[in-house]
Design a protein around this motif. Structure first.
Motif, PDB file in Angstrom:
ATOM      1  N   ILE A  39      20.856   8.308  54.061  1.00 35.89           N
ATOM      2  CA  ILE A  39      21.272   9.549  54.731  1.00 35.89           C
ATOM      3  C   ILE A  39      21.817  10.492  53.666  1.00 35.89           C
ATOM      4  O   ILE A  39      22.797  10.175  52.995  1.00 35.89           O
ATOM      5  N   ARG A  41      20.150  14.027  51.109  1.00 45.88           N
ATOM      6  CA  ARG A  41      19.021  14.319  50.199  1.00 45.88           C
ATOM      7  C   ARG A  41      19.459  15.219  49.052  1.00 45.88           C
ATOM      8  O   ARG A  41      18.715  16.082  48.595  1.00 45.88           O
ATOM      9  N   SER A  42      20.718  15.039  48.591  1.00 43.78           N
ATOM     10  CA  SER A  42      21.177  15.857  47.461  1.00 43.78           C
ATOM     11  C   SER A  42      20.484  15.395  46.185  1.00 43.78           C
ATOM     12  O   SER A  42      19.993  14.267  46.095  1.00 43.78           O
ATOM     13  N   HIS A  76      18.437  13.513  56.876  1.00 44.97           N
ATOM     14  CA  HIS A  76      19.223  14.647  56.374  1.00 44.97           C
ATOM     15  C   HIS A  76      19.740  15.471  57.536  1.00 44.97           C
ATOM     16  O   HIS A  76      19.630  15.052  58.703  1.00 44.97           O
ATOM     17  N   SER A  77      20.257  16.646  57.211  1.00 48.20           N
ATOM     18  CA  SER A  77      20.950  17.435  58.236  1.00 48.20           C
ATOM     19  C   SER A  77      20.026  17.900  59.366  1.00 48.20           C
ATOM     20  O   SER A  77      20.494  18.256  60.439  1.00 48.20           O
ATOM     21  N   LEU A  94      26.411  11.515  52.882  1.00 46.99           N
ATOM     22  CA  LEU A  94      26.336  12.864  53.454  1.00 46.99           C
ATOM     23  C   LEU A  94      27.645  13.626  53.385  1.00 46.99           C
ATOM     24  O   LEU A  94      27.655  14.849  53.420  1.00 46.99           O
ATOM     25  N   ILE A 113      30.447  13.198  55.514  1.00 40.01           N
ATOM     26  CA  ILE A 113      31.131  13.432  56.799  1.00 40.01           C
ATOM     27  C   ILE A 113      31.856  12.131  57.175  1.00 40.01           C
ATOM     28  O   ILE A 113      31.209  11.088  57.353  1.00 40.01           O
ATOM     29  N   VAL A 131      28.501   5.701  50.337  1.00 37.20           N
ATOM     30  CA  VAL A 131      28.729   6.507  49.129  1.00 37.20           C
ATOM     31  C   VAL A 131      29.796   7.577  49.379  1.00 37.20           C
ATOM     32  O   VAL A 131      30.432   8.077  48.461  1.00 37.20           O
ATOM     33  N   GLY A 132      30.008   7.921  50.629  1.00 38.68           N
ATOM     34  CA  GLY A 132      30.891   9.039  50.981  1.00 38.68           C
ATOM     35  C   GLY A 132      32.309   8.868  50.473  1.00 38.68           C
ATOM     36  O   GLY A 132      32.864   7.757  50.486  1.00 38.68           O
ATOM     37  N   ILE A 133      32.878   9.964  49.998  1.00 40.94           N
ATOM     38  CA  ILE A 133      34.302   9.994  49.652  1.00 40.94           C
ATOM     39  C   ILE A 133      34.862  11.239  50.330  1.00 40.94           C
ATOM     40  O   ILE A 133      34.552  12.364  49.923  1.00 40.94           O
ATOM     41  N   ASN A 134      35.625  11.043  51.377  1.00 42.77           N
ATOM     42  CA  ASN A 134      36.161  12.174  52.131  1.00 42.77           C
ATOM     43  C   ASN A 134      37.671  12.039  52.200  1.00 42.77           C
ATOM     44  O   ASN A 134      38.178  10.968  52.530  1.00 42.77           O
ATOM     45  N   ASP A 160      31.716   7.558  54.739  1.00 49.99           N
ATOM     46  CA  ASP A 160      30.853   8.172  55.758  1.00 49.99           C
ATOM     47  C   ASP A 160      30.542   7.196  56.891  1.00 49.99           C
ATOM     48  O   ASP A 160      29.843   7.540  57.840  1.00 49.99           O
ATOM     49  N   VAL A 210      31.502   2.144  45.968  1.00 47.62           N
ATOM     50  CA  VAL A 210      30.575   2.831  45.060  1.00 47.62           C
ATOM     51  C   VAL A 210      31.327   3.663  44.012  1.00 47.62           C
ATOM     52  O   VAL A 210      30.880   3.773  42.871  1.00 47.62           O
ATOM     53  N   GLY A 211      32.467   4.236  44.404  1.00 45.70           N
ATOM     54  CA  GLY A 211      33.200   5.153  43.510  1.00 45.70           C
ATOM     55  C   GLY A 211      33.385   4.620  42.097  1.00 45.70           C
ATOM     56  O   GLY A 211      32.969   5.272  41.138  1.00 45.70           O
TER      57      GLY A 211
HETATM   58  P1  NAD Z   1      25.885  17.151  49.331  1.00 42.80           P
HETATM   59  O1  NAD Z   1      26.778  17.971  50.204  1.00 42.80           O
HETATM   60  O2  NAD Z   1      25.288  17.741  48.126  1.00 42.80           O
HETATM   61  O3  NAD Z   1      24.694  16.589  50.228  1.00 42.80           O
HETATM   62  C1  NAD Z   1      24.928  16.087  51.514  1.00 42.80           C
HETATM   63  C2  NAD Z   1      23.605  15.693  52.115  1.00 42.80           C
HETATM   64  O4  NAD Z   1      23.885  15.173  53.409  1.00 42.80           O
HETATM   65  C3  NAD Z   1      22.633  16.831  52.294  1.00 42.80           C
HETATM   66  O5  NAD Z   1      21.396  16.461  51.733  1.00 42.80           O
HETATM   67  C4  NAD Z   1      22.494  17.032  53.802  1.00 42.80           C
HETATM   68  O6  NAD Z   1      21.151  17.235  54.219  1.00 42.80           O
HETATM   69  C5  NAD Z   1      22.994  15.724  54.366  1.00 42.80           C
HETATM   70  N1  NAD Z   1      23.732  15.983  55.601  1.00 42.80           N
HETATM   71  C6  NAD Z   1      24.716  16.876  55.807  1.00 42.80           C
HETATM   72  N2  NAD Z   1      25.108  16.838  57.097  1.00 42.80           N
HETATM   73  C7  NAD Z   1      24.357  15.904  57.701  1.00 42.80           C
HETATM   74  C8  NAD Z   1      24.291  15.416  59.021  1.00 42.80           C
HETATM   75  N3  NAD Z   1      25.083  15.875  59.989  1.00 42.80           N
HETATM   76  N4  NAD Z   1      23.401  14.446  59.277  1.00 42.80           N
HETATM   77  C9  NAD Z   1      22.592  13.957  58.303  1.00 42.80           C
HETATM   78  N5  NAD Z   1      22.618  14.396  57.047  1.00 42.80           N
HETATM   79  C10 NAD Z   1      23.480  15.352  56.737  1.00 42.80           C
HETATM   80  O7  NAD Z   1      26.745  15.853  48.993  1.00 42.80           O
HETATM   81  P2  NAD Z   1      26.552  14.747  47.826  1.00 42.80           P
HETATM   82  O8  NAD Z   1      26.979  15.317  46.527  1.00 42.80           O
HETATM   83  O9  NAD Z   1      25.239  14.091  47.956  1.00 42.80           O
HETATM   84  O10 NAD Z   1      27.697  13.727  48.273  1.00 42.80           O
HETATM   85  C11 NAD Z   1      27.636  13.034  49.514  1.00 42.80           C
HETATM   86  C12 NAD Z   1      28.911  12.238  49.681  1.00 42.80           C
HETATM   87  O11 NAD Z   1      29.003  11.286  48.630  1.00 42.80           O
HETATM   88  C13 NAD Z   1      30.185  13.040  49.607  1.00 42.80           C
HETATM   89  O12 NAD Z   1      31.165  12.460  50.436  1.00 42.80           O
HETATM   90  C14 NAD Z   1      30.617  12.885  48.151  1.00 42.80           C
HETATM   91  O13 NAD Z   1      32.017  13.037  47.974  1.00 42.80           O
HETATM   92  C15 NAD Z   1      30.198  11.474  47.911  1.00 42.80           C
HETATM   93  N6  NAD Z   1      29.929  11.170  46.500  1.00 42.80           N
HETATM   94  C16 NAD Z   1      30.438  10.011  46.042  1.00 42.80           C
HETATM   95  C17 NAD Z   1      30.204   9.636  44.740  1.00 42.80           C
HETATM   96  C18 NAD Z   1      30.766   8.341  44.274  1.00 42.80           C
HETATM   97  O14 NAD Z   1      30.980   8.165  43.091  1.00 42.80           O
HETATM   98  N7  NAD Z   1      30.980   7.387  45.172  1.00 42.80           N
HETATM   99  C19 NAD Z   1      29.456  10.438  43.890  1.00 42.80           C
HETATM  100  C20 NAD Z   1      28.897  11.610  44.393  1.00 42.80           C
HETATM  101  C21 NAD Z   1      29.147  11.960  45.721  1.00 42.80           C
END
Ligand code: NAD
Length: 289
Positions: free
Chosen positions: A165, A167-168, A192-193, A212, A214, A232-235, A244, A264-265
């Motif tokens: 989930i 696609r960044s 993705h979104s 993603l 969230i 992977v999420g960090i919120n 996430d 993952v962090g």
């Molecule tokens: P980003 O905002 O660049 O990309 C988010 C992606 O999620 C987009 O491709 C979007 O299409 C998708 N998305 C958004 N809302 C959505 C929804 N409602 N349903 C489905 N898909 C949705 O974020 P990123 O840089 O890829 O980071 C994602 C998360 O990972 C964040 O929480 C960030 O803090 C975390 N992160 C963690 C590490 C780590 O070291 N663990 C590294 C990088 C990012």
């Protein structure tokens, strides 16, 4: 809870120790000290913490680490000049430009200016292309860290259905590419979104990667029994860090899961060290030292 917790801290520590051993061997045999130059523009507190953690990890592993701290008012031309100077400096092996950059600076233009052989974040189009072709130079640190966690944990990916989930360019896209490439051999779905009914895709996932941004987006009843869940999420929610994935209900059904924090962090920084060491070894070799 039934899931095995994948301990990112421990796997990262092992990866950092390997980098430290490699850096010492390089130094002993060639006199070269692996060197990461970090560039931080502006005052974003989260970015300052990330850069500090990366520098501390470098120093603990016996790497050299330098910080180029520039004010938020820095112009694009000035930043470009710094990147070019670091490219030309043979003492520097890896260059890290901390994102996000202040408004008014074209991020792609700056990242594209980093010499691909020093692009230890793996964001340069040349390195992205090499990864896509299955002959990587530097893999982006977060997805590479996830692959390392799966490997160390003995989690088979071949023939599995992986759902990613997000696609960044930094996480989701390279994550999907690495899972699908030869050797990993997963069948990959990217959500993705704009994906409709994400829950339905998640319920079909043997391996689910949530990236993603969230908090607690992925519900416990979206997890296929026995699935592997990588969060992977960090919120930041109040004073807490949250992933996430809704962790506790997901851990009831998953076979393995990564926690947040401590999943993952820590792997991201460990893989940055691995990439910087690799850059130093290559550059030391190319200078005949
Ligand atoms: P980003 O905002 O660049 O990309 C988010 C992606 O999620 C987009 O491709 C979007 O299409 C998708 N998305 C958004 N809302 C959505 C929804 N409602 N349903 C489905 N898909 C949705 O974020 P990123 O840089 O890829 O980071 C994602 C998360 O990972 C964040 O929480 C960030 O803090 C975390 N992160 C963690 C590490 C780590 O070291 N663990 C590294 C990088 C990012």
């Amino acid at each position: 809870m039934t899931a095995t917790v994948i301990d990112g801290k421990q796997i990262a520590q092992q990866t950092r120790a390997e980098a430290a051993t490699g850096a010492l061997a390089l130094r002993t045999s060639t006199g070269v000290i692996a060197h990461l130059a970090a560039v931080l523009v502006g005052e974003d507190p989260a970015s300052a913490v990330y850069v500090r953690n990366k520098r501390v990890a470098c120093e603990n592993a016996g790497f050299k680490s330098t910080l180029h701290r520039l004010p938020a008012s820095t112009g694009q031309a000035e930043l470009l000049t710094l990147v070019q100077a670091l490219n030309a400096d043979s003492d520097v092996h890896g260059i890290l430009v901390q994102l996000p950059l202040p408004k008014g600076i074209d991020t792609s233009l700056i990242l594209d200016a980093i010499l691909p052989s020093k692009d230890v974040d793996g964001f340069h189009p040349e390195n992205v292309g090499l990864m896509q072709q299955g002959r990587p130079r530097f893999l982006p640190c977060t997805p590479a860290g996830v692959m390392r966690m799966l490997e160390v944990s003995g989690i088979e990916t071949a023939g599995k259905h992986a759902v990613v989930i997000g696609r960044s360019d930094i996480v989701g896209k390279p994550m999907a590419a690495l899972l699908a490439q030869k050797g990993a051999d997963a069948t990959v779905t990217i959500c993705h979104s704009r994906t409709r009914d994400i829950g339905a895709f998640c319920r079909e996932a043997d391996i689910l990667v949530a990236a993603l941004g969230i908090p607690r987006f992925v519900q416990g009843d979206w997890i296929k029994p026995g699935a592997v869940v990588i969060d992977v999420g960090i919120n930041r929610v109040g004073d807490k860090l949250m992933g996430d994935v809704d962790y506790l209900p997901a851990a009831e059904v998953a076979s393995a899961i990564t926690p947040v924090p401590g999943g993952v962090g820590p792997m991201t920084i460990a893989m940055l060290l691995a990439n910087t060491l690799q850059a130093a070894i290559k550059l030391a070799g190319s200078h005949g030292r």
